[in-house]
Design a protein around this motif. Structure first.
Motif, PDB file in Angstrom:
ATOM      1  N   PRO A 421      -9.464  13.560   4.195  1.00 39.60           N
ATOM      2  CA  PRO A 421     -10.341  14.730   4.362  1.00 39.60           C
ATOM      3  C   PRO A 421     -11.058  14.751   5.709  1.00 39.60           C
ATOM      4  O   PRO A 421     -11.224  15.825   6.301  1.00 39.60           O
ATOM      5  CB  PRO A 421     -11.338  14.574   3.202  1.00 39.60           C
ATOM      6  N   GLY A 424      -8.666  15.981   8.244  1.00 42.43           N
ATOM      7  CA  GLY A 424      -8.542  17.425   8.099  1.00 42.43           C
ATOM      8  C   GLY A 424      -9.708  18.162   8.713  1.00 42.43           C
ATOM      9  O   GLY A 424      -9.539  19.212   9.358  1.00 42.43           O
ATOM     10  N   LEU A 444     -13.674  20.328   3.409  1.00 48.53           N
ATOM     11  CA  LEU A 444     -13.933  18.889   3.292  1.00 48.53           C
ATOM     12  C   LEU A 444     -14.176  18.505   1.836  1.00 48.53           C
ATOM     13  O   LEU A 444     -13.617  17.524   1.334  1.00 48.53           O
ATOM     14  CB  LEU A 444     -15.137  18.499   4.141  1.00 48.53           C
ATOM     15  N   SER A 446     -13.219  20.090  -0.894  1.00 49.56           N
ATOM     16  CA  SER A 446     -11.987  20.257  -1.681  1.00 49.56           C
ATOM     17  C   SER A 446     -11.009  19.114  -1.433  1.00 49.56           C
ATOM     18  O   SER A 446     -10.418  18.564  -2.369  1.00 49.56           O
ATOM     19  CB  SER A 446     -11.326  21.600  -1.339  1.00 49.56           C
ATOM     20  N   GLY A 447     -10.823  18.743  -0.174  1.00 49.67           N
ATOM     21  CA  GLY A 447      -9.912  17.657   0.159  1.00 49.67           C
ATOM     22  C   GLY A 447     -10.376  16.335  -0.407  1.00 49.67           C
ATOM     23  O   GLY A 447      -9.569  15.527  -0.893  1.00 49.67           O
ATOM     24  N   PHE A 448     -11.688  16.107  -0.376  1.00 51.25           N
ATOM     25  CA  PHE A 448     -12.257  14.877  -0.906  1.00 51.25           C
ATOM     26  C   PHE A 448     -12.041  14.782  -2.409  1.00 51.25           C
ATOM     27  O   PHE A 448     -11.640  13.739  -2.936  1.00 51.25           O
ATOM     28  CB  PHE A 448     -13.750  14.835  -0.568  1.00 51.25           C
ATOM     29  N   SER A 451      -8.159  14.168  -3.153  1.00 51.81           N
ATOM     30  CA  SER A 451      -7.668  12.814  -2.867  1.00 51.81           C
ATOM     31  C   SER A 451      -8.299  11.789  -3.804  1.00 51.81           C
ATOM     32  O   SER A 451      -7.642  10.828  -4.222  1.00 51.81           O
ATOM     33  CB  SER A 451      -7.938  12.445  -1.403  1.00 51.81           C
ATOM     34  N   SER A 522      -3.786  10.200   1.757  1.00 55.76           N
ATOM     35  CA  SER A 522      -4.422  10.728   2.958  1.00 55.76           C
ATOM     36  C   SER A 522      -3.827  12.084   3.342  1.00 55.76           C
ATOM     37  O   SER A 522      -4.543  13.002   3.752  1.00 55.76           O
ATOM     38  CB  SER A 522      -4.262   9.744   4.115  1.00 55.76           C
ATOM     39  N   GLY A 525      -5.320  14.772   1.143  1.00 55.36           N
ATOM     40  CA  GLY A 525      -6.681  15.108   1.544  1.00 55.36           C
ATOM     41  C   GLY A 525      -6.724  15.957   2.799  1.00 55.36           C
ATOM     42  O   GLY A 525      -7.497  16.921   2.897  1.00 55.36           O
ATOM     43  N   THR A 526      -5.877  15.632   3.778  1.00 58.50           N
ATOM     44  CA  THR A 526      -5.841  16.388   5.022  1.00 58.50           C
ATOM     45  C   THR A 526      -5.343  17.813   4.801  1.00 58.50           C
ATOM     46  O   THR A 526      -5.951  18.788   5.279  1.00 58.50           O
ATOM     47  CB  THR A 526      -4.930  15.688   6.049  1.00 58.50           C
ATOM     48  N   THR A 529      -7.847  19.948   2.763  1.00 62.30           N
ATOM     49  CA  THR A 529      -9.009  20.262   3.593  1.00 62.30           C
ATOM     50  C   THR A 529      -8.694  21.376   4.576  1.00 62.30           C
ATOM     51  O   THR A 529      -9.469  22.344   4.713  1.00 62.30           O
ATOM     52  CB  THR A 529      -9.465  19.008   4.373  1.00 62.30           C
TER      53      THR A 529
END
Length: 612
Positions: A421, A424, A444, A446-448, A451, A522, A525-526, A529
């Motif tokens: 994240p 991203g 950030l 959402s990605g967190f 993941s 990872s 997450g990227t 994000t």
């Protein structure tokens, strides 16, 4: 091979102690060299006067942690040489770091990478990035100190807490005295120790086995030379695609935006030197990978008929390399100590980089913006105090790690999950000019969440063997007698050598979503994000922003790589009192702009001549 192994002797402790002593002396030297660490810039950034070669070796040393020394050979031993595909991954990672993130960070002259988040978005996102980094780094660093100590203690009898405290104290000592220069130059010394340790194992293995050809033949017959697997299934642990795609995202999150790595290459005296350090470091990564993979193949060749792990002579895969060292080098006093010193050199380099980075983000993100009246001398003392504080905290975290048991593996995975994240978030800022603070924050978050969801699920419901595909091991050639007490358990195998307990009841998500290759954590997450950040930004008027181009990657950044074909203009560093007026609505008045490096196209021009 004979199964009788030795234990640590006096000369082994002497070699290990000499490594610690020399590391400490380097710290003392840089505490006073050149007049000492008079300012926070000297302490945290080495006065921005570093050259490419030592920085490259320092980056390499941090990469080659004890996880690499102990874990990668065991990975190859169990899963085969497909790990070699990471050579292509490292190339992509260095290209992305050098050509996308480095130009922007270096141009802004920042000390903390999270300063960029305030300049580009707002101070709230800067604080989010800072706190995420501090939490994950303290947790990870404590584990890095404790995990190899435990693995080596189980096999060699090397004193567990003596090693933990000694490495933690020495590391804190030279970080606090010498700052970034001490970190970099001790890393240079420790790279030599690590290469020597690996070389001693490789050379002796070749001699024992009667040549390289036999090791390669045994590995081929055992299915270990499985370099290529183009299965696109994202649930399979290691394939060409998971290593290339997932590995690139995972390591770019470390090399491209992680403070511990970025802080060193932007401390170089010119942008050319900074880029050169990354490309020289690439050669080092390839050399380390070659040594680690060949050590794994030698490990298999020697124990192909009698696996020490299955035979209960070691209790976890990360103990295989220490077991091999004591087996084949027991008649060479001091050489097993050299290997242990190489493992701990990896620990020292990783921990020292983390302590220095933690001090940097604390001073730059949490102290300097809110206490602007502090002099540079006071900031220098505060920086040293922060190094001392974080060193003690990491030792305490190592002690806590000894009590956490199986949670440690989850903690290491979470460290990787946070990187996606954050990668991203930085990518949104540098590559997408229409991204606004709202879109960046929602992205950030959402990605967190995504993941963490898949990562924690994978810890609770580990992938089945058909996803991880471990290769066959046998004990058919083992001698009947057992040696020593190998029943003690390692609380946490290293990240690359996960062992899975059988689970009786598994939900539907366990064999699909939770079985996603760990390298894609990872990546997930990227991607989440960036996707969410772009959508929210476009829906909330992000295209109406007027973002200064110095916060973005531009085509001039790429074209400047070919500036050697034109007459060079002298690079100047101007001290400016700069205020970002076009972002005043975000409340930015950043001290980072007191030392921006500019390229002036006309010596008579000051600000209007900035080349971006």
């Amino acid at each position: 091979m004979a199964t009788a192994t030795g234990r640590f002797g006096v000369w082994d402790y002497v070699v290990f102690g000499a490594m610690l002593l020399i590391s400490a002396v380097i710290g003392v030297y840089y505490a006073f060299a050149g007049g000492g660490q008079k300012t926070s810039k000297d302490f945290l950034m080495g006065g921005r006067s570093m050259s490419a070669l030592p920085v490259a070796l320092s980056l390499t040393a941090s990469f080659m942690s004890a996880v690499t020394v102990l874990g990668t050979p065991a990975e190859v031993y169990r899963f085969g040489a497909i790990f070699c595909v990471f050579a292509l991954t490292y190339l992509l990672v260095v290209l992305a770091s050098a050509e996308i993130f480095l130009p922007v960070f270096y141009r802004l002259g920042i000390t903390s990478t999270y300063e960029y988040l305030e300049l580009r978005f707002n101070k709230h996102l800067r604080l989010c990035g800072t706190f995420l980094f501090i939490i994950q780094t303290i947790l990870y660093t404590g584990i890095v100190i404790y995990a190899p100590a435990l693995a080596l203690n189980q096999v060699t009898g090397f004193d567990l807490w003596g090693a933990v405290v000694a490495t933690g104290v020495v590391c804190t000592f030279y970080c606090t005295l010498g700052g970034l220069k001490a970190v970099v130059w001790t890393d240079v010394f420790q790279v030599g120790i690590m290469v020597a340790g690996f070389s001693s194992v490789i050379i002796r293995s070749v001699v024992v086995q009667g040549g390289i050809q036999r090791i390669l033949n045994d590995s081929y017959d055992g299915g270990r030379l499985n370099f290529w697997d183009f299965n696109p299934n994202p649930l399979q642990r290691h394939t060409f695609w998971t290593i290339i795609i997932g590995g690139t995202f995972t390591w770019t999150g470390i090399y491209g935006v992680n403070q511990a790595q970025v802080q060193r290459y932007i401390a170089c005296k010119t942008r050319f030197q900074a880029k050169l350090s990354l490309y020289i470091n690439l050669v080092g990564l390839w050399a380390i990978l070659t040594c680690a993979v060949f050590s794994g193949l030698a490990l298999y060749s020697i124990y192909k008929d009698c696996d020490p792990w299955t035979a209960k002579k070691v209790s976890a895969p990360d103990q295989l390399m220490p077991y091999l060292v004591l087996d084949i080098l027991r008649d060479f006093p001091g050489v097993p100590g050299l290997f242990v010193a190489s493992a701990y050199s990896g620990t020292l380099s990783t921990v020292s980089s983390s302590i220095n980075a933690l001090a940097a983000v604390t001073v730059e993100d949490l102290i300097k913006p809110y206490f602007k009246s502090l002099s540079e001398q006071k900031l220098s003392w505060i920086s040293k105090g922060m190094s001392l504080f974080y060193g003690g905290l990491c030792i305490a975290m190592a002690a806590l790690a000894s009590l956490m048991g199986g949670l440690l593996q989850a903690a290491l995975s979470i460290f990787g999950m946070v990187g996606g994240p954050l990668l991203g978030l930085f990518s949104l800022g540098i590559l997408c000019p229409f991204t606004n603070p709202l879109g960046a924050f929602i992205g950030l978050l959402s990605g967190f969440v995504a993941s963490l969801w898949v990562g924690i699920g994978a810890q609770i419901y580990p992938p089945l063997p058909e996803r991880t595909m471990p290769l066959n091991l046998t004990t058919i050639g083992c001698e009947t007698e057992t040696l020593g007490n190998w029943t003690a358990t390692t609380a946490m195998p290293v990240l690359t050598t996960l062992s899975y307990a059988p689970v009786t009841e598994r939900p539907v998500l366990a064999d699909h979503w939770y079985s996603l290759s760990y390298l894609y954590f990872s990546t997930l997450g990227t991607v989440v994000t960036m996707a969410v950040g772009i959508i929210v930004s476009l829906l909330s008027g992000g295209r109406k922003q007027n973002i200064d181009r110095k916060f973005l990657l531009t085509k001039e950044d790429f074209l400047s790589n070919f500036a050697f074909s034109k007459p060079e203009k002298k690079e100047k560093v101007e001290v400016l009192n700069w205020k970002v007026h076009d972002l005043a609505d975000e409340g930015i008045d950043n001290p980072a702009f007191n030392h921006i490096e500019m390229n002036f196209t006309d010596n008579k021009e000051k600000v209007s001549g900035i080349h971006i």
